[in-house]
Design an enzyme around this catalytic site. Structure first.
Site, PDB file in Angstrom:
ATOM      1  N   ILE A   1      39.174  17.655 -42.257  1.00 53.89           N
ATOM      2  CA  ILE A   1      38.207  17.685 -42.921  1.00 53.89           C
ATOM      3  C   ILE A   1      37.590  16.260 -42.620  1.00 53.89           C
ATOM      4  O   ILE A   1      38.009  14.785 -42.348  1.00 53.89           O
ATOM      5  CB  ILE A   1      38.315  17.680 -44.162  1.00 53.89           C
ATOM      6  CG1 ILE A   1      40.002  17.255 -44.636  1.00 53.89           C
ATOM      7  CG2 ILE A   1      38.333  19.810 -44.878  1.00 53.89           C
ATOM      8  CD1 ILE A   1      40.210  17.418 -46.307  1.00 53.89           C
ATOM      9  N   ASP A   2      36.086  15.722 -42.950  1.00 54.51           N
ATOM     10  CA  ASP A   2      35.713  14.934 -42.709  1.00 54.51           C
ATOM     11  C   ASP A   2      36.464  13.600 -43.375  1.00 54.51           C
ATOM     12  O   ASP A   2      37.085  13.661 -44.190  1.00 54.51           O
ATOM     13  CB  ASP A   2      34.129  14.319 -42.778  1.00 54.51           C
ATOM     14  CG  ASP A   2      33.085  15.332 -42.117  1.00 54.51           C
ATOM     15  OD1 ASP A   2      33.700  15.863 -41.337  1.00 54.51           O
ATOM     16  OD2 ASP A   2      32.340  15.709 -43.240  1.00 54.51           O
ATOM     17  N   LYS A   3      36.427  12.045 -42.826  1.00 52.69           N
ATOM     18  CA  LYS A   3      37.529  10.990 -43.157  1.00 52.69           C
ATOM     19  C   LYS A   3      36.751  11.351 -44.602  1.00 52.69           C
ATOM     20  O   LYS A   3      37.815  11.058 -45.529  1.00 52.69           O
ATOM     21  CB  LYS A   3      36.405  10.036 -42.991  1.00 52.69           C
ATOM     22  CG  LYS A   3      37.362   8.480 -43.413  1.00 52.69           C
ATOM     23  CD  LYS A   3      36.240   7.713 -42.756  1.00 52.69           C
ATOM     24  CE  LYS A   3      37.335   5.962 -43.302  1.00 52.69           C
ATOM     25  NZ  LYS A   3      36.094   6.052 -43.800  1.00 52.69           N
TER      26      LYS A   3
ATOM     27  N   ARG B   1      27.729  19.450 -45.250  1.00 47.73           N
ATOM     28  CA  ARG B   1      26.654  18.219 -45.683  1.00 47.73           C
ATOM     29  C   ARG B   1      25.041  18.774 -44.851  1.00 47.73           C
ATOM     30  O   ARG B   1      24.016  18.220 -45.750  1.00 47.73           O
ATOM     31  CB  ARG B   1      27.530  16.941 -45.047  1.00 47.73           C
ATOM     32  CG  ARG B   1      28.828  16.520 -45.967  1.00 47.73           C
ATOM     33  CD  ARG B   1      30.054  15.419 -45.189  1.00 47.73           C
ATOM     34  NE  ARG B   1      28.183  14.317 -44.853  1.00 47.73           N
ATOM     35  CZ  ARG B   1      28.965  13.247 -43.568  1.00 47.73           C
ATOM     36  NH1 ARG B   1      29.688  13.860 -43.169  1.00 47.73           N
ATOM     37  NH2 ARG B   1      28.464  12.296 -44.528  1.00 47.73           N
TER      38      ARG B   1
END
Length: 303
Positions: free
Chosen positions: A137-139, A237
């Site tokens: 998962i993204d930062k 997103r």
């Protein structure tokens, strides 16, 4: 050597084999797969092929995953929010702001550094700098990740992602008021030709499907639950922006004027999968982080 098997679907008919293969794991790039094809590690119906081979529906792909190169990443002691752990698999709740795995120029402070200190037996199937990581998962997205502790677990968890049988539910706060209660976004995602650091909807991109339902509506925002069928880079997103409801706080895909949150308001709250050894279905739920909850309180007051 571990392997993944895949039967070419109707949607993949006449698609290049490198594209089909790269689409099977969130962790594989097309360039990486092309390297494997050159080495003869990707076979179609038992035969080695070239990257431009056009697949036919029903073709049987066998992808041999090469042994990883030695890892040059330091183990670092750090507090980890572990929801489950046994000899095969670990489920961890990643905080917002933490990178999942090291990359050139970003070799410390990542979840992998912490996992390497926590357990010495992470699966090495993903090669340099990615031990144990099955999906990411993204930062600035918080939430649950499954981590493989051996190659059997890694292969079986990746296969579940390929088969789209893993449960992944996210909560997101988006700009705008979504009028309908639920929907499905089916739009292919690839690198933005104008900005290689961003993803966008492109013809010929990787298949991407997101299901969403509205949980709550506020004055100028909506709280949604997004369920991933596929797991492309930045998928929620990009998809929510595509339908006109970008994520609050998203520095890359959202508007400049947004809610006061450090990074996108996105939390991977529910993760479910079949245990790679016991074959029992397991599901975990992590509450949204404190700043996410505070935003929801503020928004509900504004109604």
């Amino acid at each position: 050597m571990d392997h993944i098997e895949h039967v070419v679907s109707t949607e993949e008919d006449q698609m290049r084999v490198d594209r089909v293969a790269a689409g099977l794991s969130e962790e594989w790039s097309r360039a990486q797969v092309q390297g494997w094809i050159k080495e003869g590690l990707v076979k179609v119906n038992g035969q080695a092929v070239k990257s431009n081979y056009k697949c036919a529906e029903g073709d049987e792909l066998l992808i041999e995953i090469p042994e990883p190169e030695p890892l040059d990443v330091e183990a670092e002691e750090m507090p980890l929010d572990i929801y489950y752990e046994d000899a095969d698999v670990l489920v961890v709740n990643k905080p917002r702001g933490m990178v999942v795995h090291p990359a050139p120029g970003h070799l410390t402070g990542t979840l992998v550094n912490g996992l390497m200190a926590h357990c010495k037996d992470l699966s090495g199937i993903n090669g340099v700098m990615r031990p144990g990581i099955v999906h990411r998962i993204d930062k600035d997205t918080s939430g649950l990740l499954m981590v493989a502790k051996n190659d059997l677990a890694h292969e079986r968890l990746v296969q579940q992602l390929v088969d789209k049988s893993v449960t992944r539910k996210y909560q997101a706060i988006v700009h705008g008021i979504i009028p309908h209660d639920h929907g499905t976004i089916d739009a292919p995602i690839g690198r933005d030709p104008k900005d290689r650091q961003s993803m966008t909807i492109v013809n010929g991109g990787k298949e991407a499907v997101t299901h969403f339902r509205v949980l709550d509506r506020f004055k100028d925002f909506t709280l949604v639950e997004c369920v991933l069928e596929t797991g492309r880079t930045h998928q929620i997103r990009v998809h929510m922006k595509y339908i006109g409801y970008p994520l609050a706080g998203d520095p890359k895909y959202g508007p400049r004027k947004t809610l006061n949150i450090d990074g996108q308001a996105l939390h991977a709250g529910v993760l479910g999968f079949v245990h790679p050894r016991t074959e029992e279905y397991m599901e975990f739920e992590a509450p949204a982080p404190e700043d996410f909850k505070q935003l929801l309180k503020l928004l509900s007051k504004s109604n």
